[in-house]
Design an enzyme around this catalytic site. Sequence first.
Site, PDB file in Angstrom:
ATOM      1  N   TYR A 170      25.027  49.059  60.496  1.00 46.18           N
ATOM      2  CA  TYR A 170      26.202  49.614  59.813  1.00 46.18           C
ATOM      3  C   TYR A 170      26.200  49.104  58.382  1.00 46.18           C
ATOM      4  CZ  TYR A 170      31.186  50.234  58.608  1.00 46.18           C
ATOM      5  OH  TYR A 170      32.369  50.588  57.993  1.00 46.18           O
TER       6      TYR A 170
ATOM      7  N   LYS B 298      31.809  39.909  51.646  1.00 53.12           N
ATOM      8  CA  LYS B 298      32.373  38.902  52.560  1.00 53.12           C
ATOM      9  C   LYS B 298      32.418  37.481  51.967  1.00 53.12           C
ATOM     10  CE  LYS B 298      31.012  41.779  56.489  1.00 53.12           C
ATOM     11  NZ  LYS B 298      32.228  42.145  57.212  1.00 53.12           N
TER      12      LYS B 298
ATOM     13  N   ASP C   5      20.628  44.851  53.185  1.00 53.40           N
ATOM     14  CA  ASP C   5      22.091  44.806  53.232  1.00 53.40           C
ATOM     15  C   ASP C   5      22.495  43.443  53.813  1.00 53.40           C
ATOM     16  OD1 ASP C   5      24.749  46.837  54.749  1.00 53.40           O
ATOM     17  OD2 ASP C   5      24.739  44.958  53.604  1.00 53.40           O
TER      18      ASP C   5
END
Length: 427
Positions: A142, A265, A237
């Site tokens: 994802y 994050k 990613d």
Amino acid sequence: MSRNEELFERSRKLIPGGVNSPVRAFGGVGGVPRFFQRGEGARVFDADGQAYIDYVCSWGPLLHGHAHPDVLKAVHAAVDRGLSFGAPTGLELEMAETLCALMPSLEQVRLVSSGTEATMSAIRLARGFTGRSRILKFDGCYHGHGDALLVKAGSGALTFGQPSSGGVPPEVAALTSVVDYNDEAAVRRAFADYGNEIAAVIVEPIAGNMNFVLPAAGFLQTLRELCTQHGAVLIFDEVMTGFRVALGGVQALYGIRPDLTTLGKVIGGGLPVAAFGGRRDIMGRLAPMGPVYQAGTLSGNPVAVSAGLANLRLARQDGFYDMLGERTREVTEGIALRGQAAGFPVCALSVGGMFGLFFRPAPPRNLAEVMECDRDTFNRFFHAMLDEGVYLAPSAYEAGFVSGAHGSVEIQQTLAAAERAFARIKA
Ligand code: KE4
């Protein structure tokens, strides 16, 4: 009715599903989501005042736990100087210098406000740089909710068993090829079939959105070689893994240099900061220097960047990741051992402060094996742990996170809770 139930009932009237991000709705595990009102160290407190040892850590950002005094101090200092300027600040330069120093593959970097923005921008940049359109991604990975990447995404979409999203035009999805994670032969075939069309390969170098899946030996190296050979851009990613699994991310652990990296994050410390960066010749195509447009009103926001810088400063303390890795291993392997002792096929895997718990005999190597996990038993275990005051990720398809605030007390309490939880679900 509990306060959580009351808040959930009211929220669902005004917010789709009662949540601002699907996985929070407990759709994968059932029951009533907890509405948190306070976090402190390794714990969160819900609307009924119930405390939980938190293994979600806001899905990764809280590397040092909730409300760390150094992070709060940095935010308070920044807030008192004003919230946003829409103009460059020295703090953004400090963040760029910090990221480029910690991750040598970043020759230049641009800050954005979410991981989705980072991956969406990296894809557009790779297409602009190569003049090609095709993207290659991996099933179960994802990368946020950009149209080009919501094709067999993992995380929320997988949790709801709808591996591709409504609203994504078929013409857009058709430009994204999806192969199995760790399937080197499939990647080689894709490059053999249309290598000269591929603008970029985007991969979670450790996959954290189909629970937790490690790259097979040589897998990342093969991606690197094929991208170099065919002139495709290799995008790591590391929104979730960056500064979570190691100070330099997965690329430092495996010694692979991607062309672009996306981050998020941890670099925001709980506030909205994300980034994409890499080779100077690629980043140089970005506006205002080049033809690839990308922008953001709050990109590099000084308050958010202050939180991220404080988070990264704490992460640079000597021995932090060794300690974090040790604690994560201790708690996750301890849970797995207690599950096995109770007769469940449970296993665990972790790197740094990120882990997977699997209700299957061995760690999965791809999405199909993740789907073999016993989701029903996980869900019963999840709720038993919730009743014991331990908050795991509310989905069998999400990774978990440990922070520097999880000390021996929290670990022992978690293991004792797991013992009772397994006994309860066995009965
Ligand atoms: P955001 O747009 O949510 O900031 O980042 C998207 C993203 C991109 N890349 C990776 C590897 C990610 O893990 C994410 C977001 N991760 C999920 C957790 N599975 C965020 C939680 C959520 O969607 O609410």
